[in-house]
Design a protein around this motif. Structure first.
Motif, PDB file in Angstrom:
ATOM      1  N   MET A 165      40.218  12.978  39.057  1.00  0.00           N
ATOM      2  CA  MET A 165      39.991  13.718  37.821  1.00  0.00           C
ATOM      3  C   MET A 165      39.918  12.739  36.653  1.00  0.00           C
ATOM      4  N   PRO A 166      38.896  12.846  35.793  1.00  0.00           N
ATOM      5  CA  PRO A 166      38.799  11.909  34.674  1.00  0.00           C
ATOM      6  C   PRO A 166      39.934  12.106  33.683  1.00  0.00           C
ATOM      7  N   LEU A 167      40.342  11.006  33.060  1.00  0.00           N
ATOM      8  CA  LEU A 167      41.391  11.072  32.051  1.00  0.00           C
ATOM      9  C   LEU A 167      40.867  11.713  30.781  1.00  0.00           C
ATOM     10  N   PRO A 168      41.711  12.444  30.051  1.00  0.00           N
ATOM     11  CA  PRO A 168      41.272  13.053  28.797  1.00  0.00           C
ATOM     12  C   PRO A 168      41.070  12.006  27.712  1.00  0.00           C
ATOM     13  N   ALA A 169      40.240  12.328  26.736  1.00  0.00           N
ATOM     14  CA  ALA A 169      40.071  11.451  25.579  1.00  0.00           C
ATOM     15  C   ALA A 169      41.393  11.370  24.827  1.00  0.00           C
ATOM     16  N   PRO A 170      41.760  10.220  24.242  1.00  0.00           N
ATOM     17  CA  PRO A 170      41.008   8.964  24.213  1.00  0.00           C
ATOM     18  C   PRO A 170      41.324   8.035  25.374  1.00  0.00           C
ATOM     19  N   LEU A 171      42.081   8.493  26.378  1.00  0.00           N
ATOM     20  CA  LEU A 171      42.454   7.616  27.483  1.00  0.00           C
ATOM     21  C   LEU A 171      41.257   7.196  28.317  1.00  0.00           C
ATOM     22  N   ASP A 172      40.175   7.973  28.266  1.00  0.00           N
ATOM     23  CA  ASP A 172      38.994   7.636  29.049  1.00  0.00           C
ATOM     24  C   ASP A 172      38.267   6.415  28.503  1.00  0.00           C
ATOM     25  N   ARG A 173      38.658   5.978  27.311  1.00  0.00           N
ATOM     26  CA  ARG A 173      37.984   4.830  26.689  1.00  0.00           C
ATOM     27  C   ARG A 173      38.929   3.652  26.491  1.00  0.00           C
ATOM     28  N   THR A 174      40.064   3.664  27.163  1.00  0.00           N
ATOM     29  CA  THR A 174      41.077   2.654  26.871  1.00  0.00           C
ATOM     30  C   THR A 174      41.484   1.878  28.108  1.00  0.00           C
ATOM     31  N   GLU A 175      42.138   0.748  27.856  1.00  0.00           N
ATOM     32  CA  GLU A 175      42.667  -0.088  28.927  1.00  0.00           C
ATOM     33  C   GLU A 175      44.186  -0.226  28.845  1.00  0.00           C
ATOM     34  N   ALA A 176      44.758   0.070  27.679  1.00  0.00           N
ATOM     35  CA  ALA A 176      46.206  -0.076  27.510  1.00  0.00           C
ATOM     36  C   ALA A 176      46.736   1.039  26.623  1.00  0.00           C
ATOM     37  N   VAL A 177      47.952   1.481  26.930  1.00  0.00           N
ATOM     38  CA  VAL A 177      48.653   2.463  26.107  1.00  0.00           C
ATOM     39  C   VAL A 177      49.963   1.821  25.659  1.00  0.00           C
ATOM     40  N   VAL A 178      50.110   1.703  24.352  1.00  0.00           N
ATOM     41  CA  VAL A 178      51.271   1.037  23.758  1.00  0.00           C
ATOM     42  C   VAL A 178      52.107   2.084  23.037  1.00  0.00           C
ATOM     43  N   PHE A 179      53.408   2.065  23.279  1.00  0.00           N
ATOM     44  CA  PHE A 179      54.304   3.092  22.756  1.00  0.00           C
ATOM     45  C   PHE A 179      55.310   2.500  21.775  1.00  0.00           C
ATOM     46  N   ASP A 180      55.539   3.203  20.693  1.00  0.00           N
ATOM     47  CA  ASP A 180      56.753   2.992  19.913  1.00  0.00           C
ATOM     48  C   ASP A 180      57.924   3.406  20.804  1.00  0.00           C
ATOM     49  N   ALA A 181      59.091   2.824  20.562  1.00  0.00           N
ATOM     50  CA  ALA A 181      60.257   3.143  21.390  1.00  0.00           C
ATOM     51  C   ALA A 181      61.141   4.211  20.774  1.00  0.00           C
ATOM     52  N   TYR A 182      61.683   3.935  19.587  1.00  0.00           N
ATOM     53  CA  TYR A 182      62.723   4.780  19.001  1.00  0.00           C
ATOM     54  C   TYR A 182      62.135   6.024  18.349  1.00  0.00           C
ATOM     55  N   GLY A 183      62.462   7.164  18.936  1.00  0.00           N
ATOM     56  CA  GLY A 183      61.919   8.436  18.481  1.00  0.00           C
ATOM     57  C   GLY A 183      60.716   8.885  19.284  1.00  0.00           C
ATOM     58  N   THR A 184      60.112   7.963  20.026  1.00  0.00           N
ATOM     59  CA  THR A 184      58.917   8.285  20.815  1.00  0.00           C
ATOM     60  C   THR A 184      59.259   8.358  22.297  1.00  0.00           C
ATOM     61  N   LEU A 185      59.768   7.263  22.848  1.00  0.00           N
ATOM     62  CA  LEU A 185      60.260   7.282  24.224  1.00  0.00           C
ATOM     63  C   LEU A 185      61.750   7.624  24.281  1.00  0.00           C
ATOM     64  N   LEU A 186      62.476   7.202  23.257  1.00  0.00           N
ATOM     65  CA  LEU A 186      63.933   7.347  23.242  1.00  0.00           C
ATOM     66  C   LEU A 186      64.359   8.287  22.124  1.00  0.00           C
ATOM     67  N   ASP A 187      65.267   9.189  22.429  1.00  0.00           N
ATOM     68  CA  ASP A 187      65.758  10.174  21.463  1.00  0.00           C
ATOM     69  C   ASP A 187      66.806   9.517  20.563  1.00  0.00           C
ATOM     70  N   VAL A 188      66.429   9.214  19.336  1.00  0.00           N
ATOM     71  CA  VAL A 188      67.334   8.496  18.430  1.00  0.00           C
ATOM     72  C   VAL A 188      68.550   9.331  18.038  1.00  0.00           C
ATOM     73  N   HIS A 189      68.474  10.626  18.217  1.00  0.00           N
ATOM     74  CA  HIS A 189      69.603  11.475  17.853  1.00  0.00           C
ATOM     75  C   HIS A 189      70.580  11.693  19.007  1.00  0.00           C
ATOM     76  N   SER A 190      70.249  11.153  20.182  1.00  0.00           N
ATOM     77  CA  SER A 190      71.135  11.370  21.331  1.00  0.00           C
ATOM     78  C   SER A 190      72.447  10.613  21.183  1.00  0.00           C
ATOM     79  N   ALA A 191      72.472   9.531  20.399  1.00  0.00           N
ATOM     80  CA  ALA A 191      73.726   8.790  20.203  1.00  0.00           C
ATOM     81  C   ALA A 191      74.758   9.672  19.518  1.00  0.00           C
ATOM     82  N   VAL A 192      74.365  10.312  18.446  1.00  0.00           N
ATOM     83  CA  VAL A 192      75.289  11.191  17.721  1.00  0.00           C
ATOM     84  C   VAL A 192      75.633  12.415  18.566  1.00  0.00           C
TER      85      VAL A 192
END
Length: 225
Positions: free
Chosen positions: A1-28
């Motif tokens: 199955m083809p990837l949805p846009a914009p992934l169909d036009r990319t080679e890398a996916v770069v993520f912010d960490a805090y708040g994006t992958l990691l829940d910054v409020h989980s510490a509290v």
């Protein structure tokens, strides 16, 4: 199955960490019972000051490790909320070193890698902070690179910070999707030339109309839909 846009036009996916992958409020949240009714406001103040300190330093042309700013921001938050027991400080900092990943994160990263895309973190966090966070969240095997802005000596949204990802991954910015839950980060990524995807988990109003995301999703697995 083809990837949805914009992934169909990319080679890398770069993520912010805090708040994006990691829940910054989980510490509290781990200490919410001991903190009491001010827990949510304490967490919001801590996060806001952490970011504010990074912006002010960058505008001044200065840099300090993000962990230092995290400690200072917590001290400010505790001063702003004097009803919270300051004896909780050490436990809160320990919890911030090992934040919870959002539940859809490992599966989404694994699917992207299975589709042949490079995956990486590009974060304001300093290297030691990111190493601890990635290990605690069990994400080591899901990423091709974990990049701190530390070598740039400036925080995002400086173009020098975003430039670290293409340099390390060997992928042109035009072929890179950048994912963040922070709208200001999306604006910076758009200005740099990434294809930015905004993870708007809480239905925040849009900002920076001239620096728009290419997609808006509610959670990370929305990338694959």
């Amino acid at each position: 199955m083809p990837l949805p846009a914009p992934l169909d036009r990319t080679e890398a996916v770069v993520f912010d960490a805090y708040g994006t992958l990691l829940d910054v409020h989980s510490a509290v949240q781990r200490h919410a019972a001991a903190i009491g009714p001010e827990a949510q406001r304490l967490s919001e103040t801590w996060r806001q000051k952490q970011l504010e300190y990074s912006w002010v330093l960058s505008l001044c042309g200065r840099y300090e490790p993000f962990w230092t700013l995290t400690e200072r921001a917590l001290d400010h938050a505790l001063a702003r909320h004097p009803g919270v027991d300051r004896a909780l400080r050490a436990g809160l900092l320990d919890a911030y070193r090992a934040l919870d990943a959002y539940p859809e994160v490992p599966g989404t990263l694994e699917t992207l890698r299975r589709e042949g895309l490079k995956t990486a973190i590009l974060s304001n966090g300093d290297p030691a902070m990111l190493d601890a966070a990635v290990r605690a969240a069990g994400l080591e095997g899901h990423l091709d690179a974990v990049l701190s802005v530390d070598p740039a000596g400036l925080f995002k949204t400086s173009p020098r910070a975003y430039a670290l990802a293409p340099e390390r991954l060997g992928v042109a910015r035009e072929r890179t999707v950048f994912v963040s839950s922070n709208r200001w980060d999306i604006a910076g990524a758009a200005a740099y030339g990434f294809a930015p995807v905004w993870v708007n988990r809480t239905d925040l109003p849009d900002e920076y109309p001239d620096l728009a995301p290419v997609r808006v999703i509610r959670a990370l697995d929305g990338l694959l839909a």
